[in-house]
Design a protein around this motif. Structure first.
Motif, mmCIF file in Angstrom:
data_model
loop_
_atom_site.group_PDB
_atom_site.id
_atom_site.type_symbol
_atom_site.label_atom_id
_atom_site.label_comp_id
_atom_site.label_asym_id
_atom_site.label_seq_id
_atom_site.Cartn_x
_atom_site.Cartn_y
_atom_site.Cartn_z
ATOM 1 N N ILE A 217 11.544 11.981 0.754
ATOM 2 C CA ILE A 217 10.770 11.747 1.350
ATOM 3 C C ILE A 217 10.146 10.722 1.687
ATOM 4 O O ILE A 217 9.309 9.427 0.691
ATOM 5 N N LEU A 218 9.500 10.574 2.782
ATOM 6 C CA LEU A 218 9.356 7.771 2.904
ATOM 7 C C LEU A 218 7.883 7.813 3.373
ATOM 8 O O LEU A 218 7.924 8.853 4.101
ATOM 9 N N VAL A 219 7.131 7.652 2.950
ATOM 10 C CA VAL A 219 6.464 6.930 2.728
ATOM 11 C C VAL A 219 5.279 5.801 3.229
ATOM 12 O O VAL A 219 6.051 5.009 3.114
ATOM 13 N N ASP A 220 4.573 5.932 4.144
ATOM 14 C CA ASP A 220 3.471 5.311 5.196
ATOM 15 C C ASP A 220 2.858 5.608 4.861
ATOM 16 O O ASP A 220 1.771 6.284 4.905
ATOM 17 N N ASP A 221 1.511 4.171 5.502
ATOM 18 C CA ASP A 221 0.459 4.818 5.636
ATOM 19 C C ASP A 221 0.145 4.887 6.673
ATOM 20 O O ASP A 221 -0.512 6.187 6.972
ATOM 21 N N VAL A 222 0.369 4.405 7.802
ATOM 22 C CA VAL A 222 0.114 5.268 9.534
ATOM 23 C C VAL A 222 1.610 5.361 9.957
ATOM 24 O O VAL A 222 2.313 4.412 9.840
ATOM 25 N N GLN B 252 0.617 -0.727 -0.554
ATOM 26 C CA GLN B 252 0.242 -0.061 -0.165
ATOM 27 C C GLN B 252 0.797 0.720 0.231
ATOM 28 O O GLN B 252 0.540 2.351 -0.757
ATOM 29 N N SER B 253 2.253 1.742 0.848
ATOM 30 C CA SER B 253 2.967 2.712 0.854
ATOM 31 C C SER B 253 3.172 2.672 -0.213
ATOM 32 O O SER B 253 3.911 3.498 -1.201
ATOM 33 N N ALA B 254 3.519 1.616 -1.171
ATOM 34 C CA ALA B 254 4.315 1.565 -2.733
ATOM 35 C C ALA B 254 3.276 1.920 -3.748
ATOM 36 O O ALA B 254 3.980 2.836 -5.141
ATOM 37 N N VAL B 255 2.652 2.253 -3.248
ATOM 38 C CA VAL B 255 0.957 1.864 -4.435
ATOM 39 C C VAL B 255 1.242 4.145 -3.933
ATOM 40 O O VAL B 255 0.820 4.873 -4.758
ATOM 41 N N LEU B 256 1.229 4.309 -2.693
ATOM 42 C CA LEU B 256 0.804 5.688 -2.907
ATOM 43 C C LEU B 256 2.079 6.877 -2.952
ATOM 44 O O LEU B 256 1.707 7.798 -3.891
ATOM 45 N N ALA B 257 3.143 6.571 -3.103
ATOM 46 C CA ALA B 257 4.390 6.775 -2.667
ATOM 47 C C ALA B 257 4.445 6.983 -5.054
ATOM 48 O O ALA B 257 5.045 8.278 -5.037
ATOM 49 N N GLU B 258 3.931 5.955 -5.721
ATOM 50 C CA GLU B 258 4.100 5.838 -7.070
ATOM 51 C C GLU B 258 3.007 6.986 -7.560
ATOM 52 O O GLU B 258 3.274 7.715 -8.218
ATOM 53 N N HIS B 259 1.390 7.358 -6.828
ATOM 54 C CA HIS B 259 0.772 8.390 -6.920
ATOM 55 C C HIS B 259 1.561 10.034 -6.843
ATOM 56 O O HIS B 259 1.665 10.903 -7.214
ATOM 57 N N LEU B 260 2.004 9.578 -5.210
ATOM 58 C CA LEU B 260 3.122 11.148 -4.683
ATOM 59 C C LEU B 260 3.672 11.788 -5.863
ATOM 60 O O LEU B 260 3.624 12.684 -6.000
ATOM 61 N N ALA B 261 4.657 10.681 -5.917
ATOM 62 C CA ALA B 261 5.621 10.511 -7.347
ATOM 63 C C ALA B 261 5.361 11.627 -7.658
ATOM 64 O O ALA B 261 5.815 12.798 -8.646
ATOM 65 N N TRP B 262 3.918 11.426 -8.918
ATOM 66 C CA TRP B 262 3.919 12.361 -10.234
ATOM 67 C C TRP B 262 3.065 13.397 -9.337
ATOM 68 O O TRP B 262 3.454 13.815 -10.168
ATOM 69 N N PHE B 263 2.229 13.023 -8.739
ATOM 70 C CA PHE B 263 1.411 14.251 -8.079
ATOM 71 C C PHE B 263 2.971 15.637 -8.037
ATOM 72 O O PHE B 263 2.753 16.646 -8.200
ATOM 73 N N LEU B 264 3.772 15.502 -7.406
ATOM 74 C CA LEU B 264 5.263 16.227 -6.902
ATOM 75 C C LEU B 264 6.319 15.749 -8.460
ATOM 76 O O LEU B 264 6.403 17.051 -8.429
ATOM 77 N N HIS B 265 5.374 15.639 -9.111
ATOM 78 C CA HIS B 265 7.005 15.968 -10.595
ATOM 79 C C HIS B 265 8.428 15.149 -10.216
ATOM 80 O O HIS B 265 9.120 15.493 -9.849
ATOM 81 N N LEU B 266 8.550 13.765 -9.111
ATOM 82 C CA LEU B 266 9.187 13.608 -8.119
ATOM 83 C C LEU B 266 9.947 12.303 -9.125
ATOM 84 O O LEU B 266 9.565 10.896 -9.645
ATOM 85 N N PRO B 267 10.994 11.790 -9.247
ATOM 86 C CA PRO B 267 11.241 9.648 -9.218
ATOM 87 C C PRO B 267 10.828 9.663 -7.680
ATOM 88 O O PRO B 267 11.203 9.972 -6.859
ATOM 89 N N VAL B 268 10.432 7.879 -7.850
ATOM 90 C CA VAL B 268 10.532 7.078 -7.236
ATOM 91 C C VAL B 268 11.122 5.563 -7.513
ATOM 92 O O VAL B 268 11.285 5.082 -8.096
ATOM 93 N N GLU B 269 11.227 5.650 -5.931
ATOM 94 C CA GLU B 269 12.928 4.787 -5.939
ATOM 95 C C GLU B 269 12.255 3.260 -4.601
ATOM 96 O O GLU B 269 12.126 3.832 -3.938
#
Length: 248
Positions: free
Chosen positions: A201-206, A142-159
């Motif tokens: 930016i580290l992404v997690d659900d909670v 779930q965190s990876a899905v959020l990270a991918e979308h967030l990266a798209w909104f911010l125009h940043l790479p995600v790894e």
């Protein structure tokens, strides 16, 4: 056969006639698949609440007890508290397979990031990994899905450079020593060159106790990351002591 096809036909109809699409969070009809005014209002109200300036827990005018001692990440923020619509949406996203919610959730993540000066100048988005057993159960991180979308909104790479090498017990009700032992050797990093000298930016659900965010931040900084900040869908509610353990 008719009973089996009815839900499919209904879903097709919702996409053909978008004015009937509900709010993705609460289900209010007629929102064209956008968050309704009530949900938006709750989000804006949560952002105005007093919170710990470091971890973002609500109800603190200054640093919360868990943040009195220096940690590894600089700032953590959630879009709201773990309760109400935030808890409902996360449950449906994680456990009922509604992966499409990730796009809408990430939109609020992006708004929160852009409103917080500490995230300015971020260069890379990294999701918190989940264990092998969780992947088998949910079929996705779930965190990876959020990270991918967030990266798209911010125009940043995600790894996805962090790897969870084993499953761990829930952190929220463990004491300090137990938390440290629980996370010992639970994460590893591959391809450190990707994070070196980057503001991440580290992404997690909670964020509950903050121990997972701290451990992942420690690993990223040890690999040469310049700074780590954390964004989550929700922040755990309730008081915590100086060890980050929730008070019952």
């Amino acid at each position: 056969m008719g009973r089996l096809l009815r839900p499919v036909i209904k879903e097709i109809g919702r996409w053909l006639f978008p004015e009937e699409l509900p709010c993705p969070f609460c289900g209010t009809v007629g929102m064209k698949w956008h968050p309704c005014p009530t949900c938006r209002r709750q989000y804006k109200l949560m952002r105005q609440q007093q919170h710990c300036p470091r971890c973002g827990r609500l109800g603190y005018q200054g640093l919360c007890p868990a943040c009195q001692s220096k940690g590894y990440f600089q700032v953590a923020r959630g879009t709201g508290p773990y309760g109400g619509i935030w808890q409902k949406v996360l449950y449906e996203f994680k456990y009922q397979g509604r992966r499409s919610l990730g796009w809408h959730m990430a939109h609020w993540l992006a708004e929160t990031v852009l409103a917080e000066p500490g995230f300015k100048g971020s260069q890379l988005v990294v999701p918190v990994p989940v264990g092998p057993q969780k992947i088998l159960e949910r079929k996705f991180n779930q965190s990876a899905v959020l990270a991918e979308h967030l990266a798209w909104f911010l125009h940043l790479p995600v790894e996805e450079v962090l790897v969870r090498t084993r499953d761990t017990r829930p952190q929220s009700k463990l004491g300090r020593v137990a938390r440290l032992y629980n996370l010992r050797d639970a994460f590893s990093l591959f391809n450190p060159d990707v994070v070196r000298e980057r503001k991440i930016i580290l992404v997690d659900d909670v964020l509950t106790t903050g121990a997972t965010a701290e451990e992942c931040s420690r690993i990223l900084l040890a690999a040469g990351a310049r700074e780590v900040n954390v964004i989550t869908w929700a922040t755990g509610q309730g008081e915590v002591d100086e060890n980050g353990t929730k008070k019952l």
